[in-house]
Design an enzyme around this catalytic site. Structure first.
Site, short mmCIF file in Angstrom:
data_model
loop_
_atom_site.label_atom_id
_atom_site.label_comp_id
_atom_site.label_asym_id
_atom_site.label_seq_id
_atom_site.Cartn_x
_atom_site.Cartn_y
_atom_site.Cartn_z
CG ASP A 46 -0.35 -0.08 2.52
OD1 ASP A 46 0.89 -0.21 2.59
OD2 ASP A 46 -1.09 0.00 3.53
CB SER A 47 4.59 1.66 -0.12
OG SER A 47 4.79 0.53 -0.96
CG ASP A 85 0.50 -4.10 2.01
OD1 ASP A 85 0.52 -4.96 2.90
OD2 ASP A 85 1.33 -3.17 1.93
CE LYS A 115 3.37 -5.94 3.60
NZ LYS A 115 2.88 -4.85 4.48
CD GLU A 184 8.05 -0.34 7.67
OE1 GLU A 184 7.15 -1.07 7.22
OE2 GLU A 184 8.21 0.84 7.32
#
Ligand code: KIV
Length: 268
Positions: A46-47, A85, A115, A184
């Site tokens: 979703d970046s 995502d 994810k 992360e």
């Protein structure tokens, strides 16, 4: 094409001590290049919201947008495992909602796994999605969908209480049935402890060298995003400069009449 990467294959890579490579991809041409290069997992993150659409964070991204980009990635992929995502608010409301959205995203996008972010707080959700045989990759530590709660993109797990919570999150994600987990922005030592404790692979971003694999945002790796770059990112090339130079050359040739030539022209 070498052998198709599968969910059991990714789990086996940890047992065989083979490092897992994961990169983000958002469209067909990039997916094709990364897949042909042999990247194990293509993550349609979703970046895409911040990297491609120019939002300041990932929160506005919708399910439809994720499906659109993932379909493009799937069309460019033969070997890599494609993971999609789940965007903000597509799995947090209820188990039923999460299952329905995960199912729709797999069905309509062609991805092979989803994810989602969260640990102990998402254990039931991960368990429910895994129970309908949709593979889930977890994501703990810095979880960008919690940016407002976290007060920004900050390293997590530096103090004892946070560290304990992140270990509990990792264990919860594994117990819920996830096949891998993204760590992360956590200290190297904590990522090492989690990697040794879990039987599923850990894939790090800003989590040091001891993870079972690494992930980067492709635009960061290629130096496409300009000067601001988090310290954990390594750019292997300055593509922004390469693109600028190519565009300047194009404009010069258009202006001085050097392009198009006969070779680029049609005649009656
Ligand atoms: O959205 C994304 O690209 C991600 C990776 C950075 C792990 O979640």
């Amino acid at each position: 094409m070498s052998k198709k990467v599968t969910v059991p294959g990714i789990k086996a890579m940890k047992e065989q001590n083979d490092k897992i490579t994961m990169l983000t991809a958002y469209d067909t041409p990039f997916a094709r290049i990364l897949d042909e290069a042999g990247v194990d997992i293509l993550l349609v993150g979703d970046s895409v919201g911040s990297v491609v659409a120019g939002y300041t964070n990932t929160l506005p991204v919708t399910i439809d947008e994720m499906i659109y980009h993932t379909r493009a990635v799937v069309r460019g992929t033969e070997r890599a495992l494609v993971v999609i995502d789940m965007p903000f608010m597509s799995y947090q409301i209820s188990i039923e909602d999460a299952k329905r959205n995960a199912g729709r995203m797999i069905k309509e996008s062609g991805a092979e796994a989803v994810k989602l972010e969260g640990g102990v707080n998402m254990k039931d959700i991960i368990e429910a999605i895994c129970a309908i045989d949709i593979p889930v990759m977890g994501h703990i530590g810095l979880t960008p969908q919690s940016i407002h709660q976290m007060g920004g993109h900050k390293v997590q797990g530096k103090v004892e209480e946070q560290k304990r919570k992140i270990i509990e999150d990792a264990v919860a994600v594994e117990e819920a049935g996830a096949f891998a987990v993204v760590l992360e922005c956590i200290p190297t030592e904590l990522a090492q402890e989690i990697t040794e404790q879990l039987s599923i692979p850990t894939i790090g971003i800003g989590a040091g060298v001891h993870c079972d694999g690494q992930v980067l945002v492709i635009h960061d790796l290629l130096g496409l995003l300009g000067d601001f770059r988090p310290s954990f990112v390594k750019s292997y090339v300055d593509l922004r400069k390469v693109i600028s130079q190519a565009v300047e050359e194009y404009m010069k040739e258009v202006r001085n009449g050097a392009f198009p030539t006969e070779k680029h022209s049609f005649h009656l």
